[in-house]
Design a protein around this motif. Structure first.
Motif, mmCIF file in Angstrom:
data_model
loop_
_atom_site.group_PDB
_atom_site.id
_atom_site.type_symbol
_atom_site.label_atom_id
_atom_site.label_comp_id
_atom_site.label_asym_id
_atom_site.label_seq_id
_atom_site.Cartn_x
_atom_site.Cartn_y
_atom_site.Cartn_z
ATOM 1 N N ARG A 55 0.822 -1.213 0.000
ATOM 2 C CA ARG A 55 0.000 0.000 0.000
ATOM 3 C C ARG A 55 0.857 1.265 0.000
ATOM 4 N N GLU A 56 1.925 1.249 0.803
ATOM 5 C CA GLU A 56 2.802 2.411 0.890
ATOM 6 C C GLU A 56 3.497 2.668 -0.442
ATOM 7 N N GLY A 57 3.892 1.598 -1.139
ATOM 8 C CA GLY A 57 4.518 1.726 -2.453
ATOM 9 C C GLY A 57 3.559 2.308 -3.477
ATOM 10 N N GLU A 58 2.304 1.906 -3.413
ATOM 11 C CA GLU A 58 1.283 2.441 -4.335
ATOM 12 C C GLU A 58 1.060 3.923 -4.082
ATOM 13 N N THR A 59 1.063 4.317 -2.816
ATOM 14 C CA THR A 59 0.875 5.726 -2.469
ATOM 15 C C THR A 59 2.044 6.565 -2.996
ATOM 16 N N MET A 60 3.258 6.047 -2.832
ATOM 17 C CA MET A 60 4.441 6.770 -3.316
ATOM 18 C C MET A 60 4.411 6.889 -4.838
ATOM 19 N N ARG A 61 4.025 5.825 -5.521
ATOM 20 C CA ARG A 61 3.931 5.839 -6.976
ATOM 21 C C ARG A 61 2.890 6.864 -7.434
ATOM 22 N N ALA A 62 1.742 6.898 -6.777
ATOM 23 C CA ALA A 62 0.692 7.864 -7.129
ATOM 24 C C ALA A 62 1.179 9.289 -6.897
ATOM 25 N N GLN A 63 1.927 9.501 -5.808
ATOM 26 C CA GLN A 63 2.458 10.830 -5.520
ATOM 27 C C GLN A 63 3.463 11.239 -6.602
ATOM 28 N N ARG A 64 4.332 10.316 -6.991
ATOM 29 C CA ARG A 64 5.317 10.620 -8.034
ATOM 30 C C ARG A 64 4.638 10.895 -9.362
ATOM 31 N N GLN A 65 3.590 10.145 -9.673
ATOM 32 C CA GLN A 65 2.855 10.388 -10.917
ATOM 33 C C GLN A 65 2.203 11.766 -10.892
ATOM 34 N N SER A 66 1.673 12.149 -9.749
ATOM 35 C CA SER A 66 1.048 13.462 -9.618
ATOM 36 C C SER A 66 2.083 14.576 -9.802
ATOM 37 N N VAL A 67 3.245 14.407 -9.187
ATOM 38 C CA VAL A 67 4.321 15.396 -9.330
ATOM 39 C C VAL A 67 4.781 15.456 -10.782
ATOM 40 N N ALA A 68 4.949 14.304 -11.412
ATOM 41 C CA ALA A 68 5.383 14.255 -12.813
ATOM 42 C C ALA A 68 4.364 14.941 -13.723
ATOM 43 N N LYS A 69 3.086 14.731 -13.455
ATOM 44 C CA LYS A 69 2.041 15.371 -14.263
ATOM 45 C C LYS A 69 2.116 16.893 -14.118
ATOM 46 N N HIS A 70 2.334 17.368 -12.896
ATOM 47 C CA HIS A 70 2.441 18.807 -12.652
ATOM 48 C C HIS A 70 3.640 19.388 -13.415
ATOM 49 N N VAL A 71 4.781 18.696 -13.357
ATOM 50 C CA VAL A 71 5.977 19.153 -14.075
ATOM 51 C C VAL A 71 5.718 19.131 -15.581
ATOM 52 N N ALA A 72 5.079 18.071 -16.077
ATOM 53 C CA ALA A 72 4.783 17.971 -17.513
ATOM 54 C C ALA A 72 3.889 19.117 -17.969
ATOM 55 N N GLU A 73 2.906 19.473 -17.170
ATOM 56 C CA GLU A 73 2.025 20.593 -17.530
ATOM 57 C C GLU A 73 2.817 21.889 -17.649
ATOM 58 N N ARG A 74 3.771 22.116 -16.730
ATOM 59 C CA ARG A 74 4.613 23.319 -16.790
ATOM 60 C C ARG A 74 5.526 23.266 -18.011
ATOM 61 N N LEU A 75 6.056 22.085 -18.303
ATOM 62 C CA LEU A 75 6.915 21.917 -19.478
ATOM 63 C C LEU A 75 6.146 22.248 -20.749
ATOM 64 N N PHE A 76 4.946 21.693 -20.896
ATOM 65 C CA PHE A 76 4.155 21.941 -22.101
ATOM 66 C C PHE A 76 3.771 23.412 -22.210
ATOM 67 N N ALA A 77 3.502 24.059 -21.090
ATOM 68 C CA ALA A 77 3.189 25.493 -21.106
ATOM 69 C C ALA A 77 4.403 26.295 -21.563
ATOM 70 N N ALA A 78 5.589 25.906 -21.095
ATOM 71 C CA ALA A 78 6.814 26.597 -21.511
ATOM 72 C C ALA A 78 7.076 26.393 -22.995
ATOM 73 N N GLU A 79 6.890 25.150 -23.481
ATOM 74 C CA GLU A 79 7.079 24.874 -24.907
ATOM 75 C C GLU A 79 6.126 25.711 -25.755
ATOM 76 N N GLU A 80 4.886 25.798 -25.326
ATOM 77 C CA GLU A 80 3.896 26.589 -26.072
ATOM 78 C C GLU A 80 4.264 28.071 -26.077
ATOM 79 N N ALA A 81 4.678 28.585 -24.928
ATOM 80 C CA ALA A 81 5.049 29.998 -24.833
ATOM 81 C C ALA A 81 6.233 30.324 -25.737
ATOM 82 N N ILE A 82 7.194 29.436 -25.784
ATOM 83 C CA ILE A 82 8.373 29.657 -26.633
ATOM 84 C C ILE A 82 7.975 29.638 -28.106
ATOM 85 N N ASP A 83 7.120 28.697 -28.493
ATOM 86 C CA ASP A 83 6.677 28.645 -29.893
ATOM 87 C C ASP A 83 5.877 29.889 -30.268
#
Length: 125
Positions: free
Chosen positions: A7-35
């Motif tokens: 259970r603890e491993g699943e929680t950590m994985r979900a947290q990492r996925q959430s953090v990765a999604k947040h970073v990806a959203e910022r990355l895509f926003a930066a890519e769009e702004a640059i274009d």
């Protein structure tokens, strides 16, 4: 003590996925702004010499503005290259953490050697 797959491993994985999604959203926003910035500077670069012609003024007038605007375009192109490298580096980090690739929209992905299905090759048509 709990096992990593519990259970603890699943929680950590979900947290990492959430953090990765947040970073990806910022990355895509930066890519769009640059274009968008690249497109707007290109429009300016096209407009400047045409404005000179329309106003029937000497080519010497405004040359510094054309030169600095062209330099800005080069800087945006270099910045875009750095963001593309950042994107690749984040993909490698995501792979190293064992996070699955998730699609965020209708972006066409560049196929890499590892992403092509086995047996699919170029062929003459």
């Amino acid at each position: 003590m709990t096992c990593p797959g519990g259970r603890e491993g699943e929680t950590m994985r979900a947290q990492r996925q959430s953090v990765a999604k947040h970073v990806a959203e910022r990355l895509f926003a930066a890519e769009e702004a640059i274009d968008i910035a690249a497109a707007r500077i290109a429009e300016l670069n096209a407009a400047l010499p045409l404005a000179r012609l329309d106003a029937r003024i000497s080519a010497m007038i405004g040359q510094d503005a054309i030169q600095s605007s062209a330099s800005a375009m080069l800087l945006v192109a270099e910045t875009r290259e750095k963001i593309v490298i950042t994107h690749a580096n984040l993909k490698h980090a995501s792979d190293a953490m064992g996070l699955p690739e998730t699609s965020y929209g209708d972006l066409l992905k560049v196929a890499t050697a590892g992403s092509r299905p086995e047996g699919q090759h170029l062929r003459a048509v």
